[in-house]
Design a protein around this motif. Sequence first.
Motif, PDB file in Angstrom:
ATOM      1  N   PRO A 248      38.375  37.845  51.014  1.00  0.00           N
ATOM      2  CA  PRO A 248      37.304  38.717  51.995  1.00  0.00           C
ATOM      3  C   PRO A 248      35.981  38.940  51.345  1.00  0.00           C
ATOM      4  O   PRO A 248      35.386  38.777  51.060  1.00  0.00           O
ATOM      5  CB  PRO A 248      38.056  39.303  52.616  1.00  0.00           C
ATOM      6  CG  PRO A 248      39.294  39.975  53.439  1.00  0.00           C
ATOM      7  CD  PRO A 248      40.390  38.415  51.560  1.00  0.00           C
ATOM      8  N   GLU A 249      36.552  39.467  49.885  1.00  0.00           N
ATOM      9  CA  GLU A 249      35.480  40.662  48.701  1.00  0.00           C
ATOM     10  C   GLU A 249      34.474  39.219  48.197  1.00  0.00           C
ATOM     11  O   GLU A 249      33.922  40.136  47.696  1.00  0.00           O
ATOM     12  CB  GLU A 249      36.657  41.376  47.969  1.00  0.00           C
ATOM     13  CG  GLU A 249      37.351  40.656  47.210  1.00  0.00           C
ATOM     14  CD  GLU A 249      39.020  40.388  47.333  1.00  0.00           C
ATOM     15  OE1 GLU A 249      39.469  40.387  48.988  1.00  0.00           O
ATOM     16  OE2 GLU A 249      40.252  40.116  46.612  1.00  0.00           O
ATOM     17  N   VAL A 250      35.973  38.019  48.214  1.00  0.00           N
ATOM     18  CA  VAL A 250      34.669  36.800  47.372  1.00  0.00           C
ATOM     19  C   VAL A 250      33.326  37.015  48.788  1.00  0.00           C
ATOM     20  O   VAL A 250      31.998  36.036  48.113  1.00  0.00           O
ATOM     21  CB  VAL A 250      35.365  35.873  47.203  1.00  0.00           C
ATOM     22  CG1 VAL A 250      34.443  35.137  46.591  1.00  0.00           C
ATOM     23  CG2 VAL A 250      36.662  35.689  46.492  1.00  0.00           C
ATOM     24  N   ILE A 251      33.607  36.141  49.378  1.00  0.00           N
ATOM     25  CA  ILE A 251      32.185  36.114  50.265  1.00  0.00           C
ATOM     26  C   ILE A 251      31.588  38.001  50.715  1.00  0.00           C
ATOM     27  O   ILE A 251      30.793  37.241  51.180  1.00  0.00           O
ATOM     28  CB  ILE A 251      33.200  35.931  52.169  1.00  0.00           C
ATOM     29  CG1 ILE A 251      34.365  34.303  52.183  1.00  0.00           C
ATOM     30  CG2 ILE A 251      32.194  35.230  53.152  1.00  0.00           C
ATOM     31  CD1 ILE A 251      35.192  34.331  53.587  1.00  0.00           C
ATOM     32  N   SER A 252      31.852  38.378  50.185  1.00  0.00           N
ATOM     33  CA  SER A 252      31.589  39.763  50.796  1.00  0.00           C
ATOM     34  C   SER A 252      30.808  40.576  49.653  1.00  0.00           C
ATOM     35  O   SER A 252      29.717  40.992  49.344  1.00  0.00           O
ATOM     36  CB  SER A 252      31.513  40.960  51.615  1.00  0.00           C
ATOM     37  OG  SER A 252      33.155  41.260  51.000  1.00  0.00           O
ATOM     38  N   CYS A 253      30.543  39.079  48.603  1.00  0.00           N
ATOM     39  CA  CYS A 253      30.267  39.827  47.663  1.00  0.00           C
ATOM     40  C   CYS A 253      30.662  41.291  46.627  1.00  0.00           C
ATOM     41  O   CYS A 253      29.688  41.977  46.480  1.00  0.00           O
ATOM     42  CB  CYS A 253      28.629  40.036  47.683  1.00  0.00           C
ATOM     43  SG  CYS A 253      28.382  37.098  48.356  1.00  0.00           S
ATOM     44  N   GLN A 254      31.754  41.676  47.135  1.00  0.00           N
ATOM     45  CA  GLN A 254      32.239  42.611  46.182  1.00  0.00           C
ATOM     46  C   GLN A 254      32.769  42.431  44.590  1.00  0.00           C
ATOM     47  O   GLN A 254      33.159  41.375  44.711  1.00  0.00           O
ATOM     48  CB  GLN A 254      33.105  42.925  47.593  1.00  0.00           C
ATOM     49  CG  GLN A 254      33.283  43.640  48.841  1.00  0.00           C
ATOM     50  CD  GLN A 254      31.652  44.866  48.943  1.00  0.00           C
ATOM     51  OE1 GLN A 254      31.669  45.824  48.206  1.00  0.00           O
ATOM     52  NE2 GLN A 254      31.086  44.127  49.235  1.00  0.00           N
ATOM     53  N   PRO A 255      32.882  43.510  44.115  1.00  0.00           N
ATOM     54  CA  PRO A 255      33.369  43.367  42.937  1.00  0.00           C
ATOM     55  C   PRO A 255      34.872  42.444  43.132  1.00  0.00           C
ATOM     56  O   PRO A 255      35.397  42.788  43.484  1.00  0.00           O
ATOM     57  CB  PRO A 255      33.154  44.921  42.570  1.00  0.00           C
ATOM     58  CG  PRO A 255      32.511  45.527  43.113  1.00  0.00           C
ATOM     59  CD  PRO A 255      32.335  45.340  44.091  1.00  0.00           C
ATOM     60  N   LEU A 256      35.272  41.632  42.056  1.00  0.00           N
ATOM     61  CA  LEU A 256      36.379  40.649  42.350  1.00  0.00           C
ATOM     62  C   LEU A 256      37.591  41.849  40.912  1.00  0.00           C
ATOM     63  O   LEU A 256      36.934  42.277  40.381  1.00  0.00           O
ATOM     64  CB  LEU A 256      36.309  39.266  42.216  1.00  0.00           C
ATOM     65  CG  LEU A 256      35.137  38.687  43.192  1.00  0.00           C
ATOM     66  CD1 LEU A 256      35.236  37.628  42.415  1.00  0.00           C
ATOM     67  CD2 LEU A 256      35.270  39.200  44.223  1.00  0.00           C
ATOM     68  N   SER A 257      38.835  41.173  41.944  1.00  0.00           N
ATOM     69  CA  SER A 257      40.160  42.019  40.535  1.00  0.00           C
ATOM     70  C   SER A 257      40.891  40.629  40.331  1.00  0.00           C
ATOM     71  O   SER A 257      40.338  40.138  41.530  1.00  0.00           O
ATOM     72  CB  SER A 257      40.295  43.022  41.099  1.00  0.00           C
ATOM     73  OG  SER A 257      40.807  42.539  42.187  1.00  0.00           O
ATOM     74  N   THR A 258      41.902  41.145  39.720  1.00  0.00           N
ATOM     75  CA  THR A 258      43.222  39.871  39.751  1.00  0.00           C
ATOM     76  C   THR A 258      43.786  39.797  41.565  1.00  0.00           C
ATOM     77  O   THR A 258      44.342  38.683  41.615  1.00  0.00           O
ATOM     78  CB  THR A 258      44.339  40.067  39.650  1.00  0.00           C
ATOM     79  OG1 THR A 258      44.261  41.512  38.980  1.00  0.00           O
ATOM     80  CG2 THR A 258      43.303  39.872  37.968  1.00  0.00           C
ATOM     81  N   ALA A 259      43.646  41.465  42.325  1.00  0.00           N
ATOM     82  CA  ALA A 259      43.708  41.302  43.802  1.00  0.00           C
ATOM     83  C   ALA A 259      43.549  39.978  44.897  1.00  0.00           C
ATOM     84  O   ALA A 259      44.459  39.732  45.555  1.00  0.00           O
ATOM     85  CB  ALA A 259      44.031  42.469  44.289  1.00  0.00           C
ATOM     86  N   ALA A 260      42.474  39.740  44.258  1.00  0.00           N
ATOM     87  CA  ALA A 260      41.489  38.064  44.944  1.00  0.00           C
ATOM     88  C   ALA A 260      43.000  37.060  45.255  1.00  0.00           C
ATOM     89  O   ALA A 260      42.770  36.041  45.760  1.00  0.00           O
ATOM     90  CB  ALA A 260      40.121  37.568  44.357  1.00  0.00           C
ATOM     91  N   ASP A 261      43.327  37.014  43.883  1.00  0.00           N
ATOM     92  CA  ASP A 261      44.637  35.836  44.323  1.00  0.00           C
ATOM     93  C   ASP A 261      45.521  35.953  44.730  1.00  0.00           C
ATOM     94  O   ASP A 261      46.180  35.241  45.481  1.00  0.00           O
ATOM     95  CB  ASP A 261      45.387  35.931  42.398  1.00  0.00           C
ATOM     96  CG  ASP A 261      44.034  34.859  41.761  1.00  0.00           C
ATOM     97  OD1 ASP A 261      44.683  35.219  40.163  1.00  0.00           O
ATOM     98  OD2 ASP A 261      43.455  34.144  41.950  1.00  0.00           O
ATOM     99  N   MET A 262      45.740  36.871  44.585  1.00  0.00           N
ATOM    100  CA  MET A 262      47.190  37.960  45.375  1.00  0.00           C
ATOM    101  C   MET A 262      46.809  37.002  47.127  1.00  0.00           C
ATOM    102  O   MET A 262      47.951  37.526  48.317  1.00  0.00           O
ATOM    103  CB  MET A 262      47.567  39.083  45.519  1.00  0.00           C
ATOM    104  CG  MET A 262      47.521  39.351  43.971  1.00  0.00           C
ATOM    105  SD  MET A 262      48.960  38.106  43.176  1.00  0.00           S
ATOM    106  CE  MET A 262      50.852  38.353  44.375  1.00  0.00           C
ATOM    107  N   CYS A 263      45.448  37.310  47.919  1.00  0.00           N
ATOM    108  CA  CYS A 263      45.081  37.378  49.593  1.00  0.00           C
ATOM    109  C   CYS A 263      45.709  36.150  49.817  1.00  0.00           C
ATOM    110  O   CYS A 263      46.452  35.396  50.426  1.00  0.00           O
ATOM    111  CB  CYS A 263      44.009  37.258  49.328  1.00  0.00           C
ATOM    112  SG  CYS A 263      43.398  37.672  51.169  1.00  0.00           S
ATOM    113  N   VAL A 264      45.224  34.522  48.914  1.00  0.00           N
ATOM    114  CA  VAL A 264      45.283  33.946  49.367  1.00  0.00           C
ATOM    115  C   VAL A 264      46.840  33.130  49.963  1.00  0.00           C
ATOM    116  O   VAL A 264      46.925  31.922  49.972  1.00  0.00           O
ATOM    117  CB  VAL A 264      44.763  32.692  48.229  1.00  0.00           C
ATOM    118  CG1 VAL A 264      43.119  32.745  48.162  1.00  0.00           C
ATOM    119  CG2 VAL A 264      44.954  32.747  46.886  1.00  0.00           C
ATOM    120  N   LEU A 265      47.933  33.915  48.707  1.00  0.00           N
ATOM    121  CA  LEU A 265      49.593  33.015  48.979  1.00  0.00           C
ATOM    122  C   LEU A 265      49.909  33.091  49.924  1.00  0.00           C
ATOM    123  O   LEU A 265      50.877  32.604  50.619  1.00  0.00           O
ATOM    124  CB  LEU A 265      50.493  33.757  47.830  1.00  0.00           C
ATOM    125  CG  LEU A 265      49.573  34.032  46.594  1.00  0.00           C
ATOM    126  CD1 LEU A 265      50.325  34.793  45.632  1.00  0.00           C
ATOM    127  CD2 LEU A 265      50.389  33.172  45.912  1.00  0.00           C
TER     128      LEU A 265
END
Length: 282
Positions: free
Chosen positions: A186-203
Amino acid sequence: MAVFKPENVEDFYEIGEVLGSGHFGQVRQVRERTSGNFWAGKFLKIRKVACSRLGLDRSSVEREVEILQAVQHPNIVALKDVFESRAEVVLILELVSGGELFDFIAEKENLLETEAIEFMKQILEGLKFIHCKNIAHFDLKPENIMLSDKVSKPPNIKLIDFGLAHLFHPGEEYKSTSGTPQYIAPEVISCQPLSTAADMCVLSFLRLSGLSPFQGDTDEETLGNVIGMKYEFNEHYFSLTSPMAKDFIQKLLMKNPEDRMTAEECLLHPWIKPITPKQVAK
Ligand SMILES: COc1cc(-c2ccc3ncc(-c4cccc([C@@H](O)NCCN(C)C)c4)n3n2)ccc1O
């Protein structure tokens, strides 16, 4: 600027069949002339002028090469060599010949939860390794999770396609809107600062149905589902899922990246690492 080998790649490798292609270019099987061993060649067209829409920016290729050179791990595809001609860069990579994980799963009648846990463990070990080096993959999706071969028992997972991966520097804020709608955080869509946590959401799609729980009829609907964390699970798969597995997935499907389990925490979750016999998956 990184310097790649200026020799002609065909002086060292016979170029074989196309294995796959995409916006990046092509992946072809190649055979090393000296050893006869097979490798994968990722052939990338490089932009000749900055304003051109054709080809990739050389800096993005340099970034992928830098990241692949930094991550040697059994569950991450290995980089052997890099060649460059006037308008093309060729990455010579470990050949991954077992196909995509989800094709392997689709061919099975029913995937045992113990088999799903083994796959998840290997993916998490690969993610834990790159995340510990402050690297995020940022394009984790079914077609980028492959099997090294068709014979190993259990199959050996290889994460591929680090074309969107990013190495975080201390104190850096990084944003990107790249990725595939049903497999982005969700943080990619809302253009928020990203982190390695973005990999975890899709798991979460890795209940190994391969289906995103956010899948909508259109990309817009899917993105809306991701942003709102509105999801539903394919009843066929989720009805067969143990309470421990449901707890694991729901601890990943957190809208706030800081609330999601890290790869290291996932590996310690009772679904992956049972503490009592009762927690062992059937
Ligand atoms: C496509 O980008 C990469 C592919 C690979 C890679 C390495 C070994 C290897 N052996 C077989 C393949 C392979 C086989 C079929 C298709 C593909 C690829 O084109 N599909 C990946 C999908 N991605 C573009 C979303 C790749 N690969 N791909 C490694 C790093 C990459 O950035």
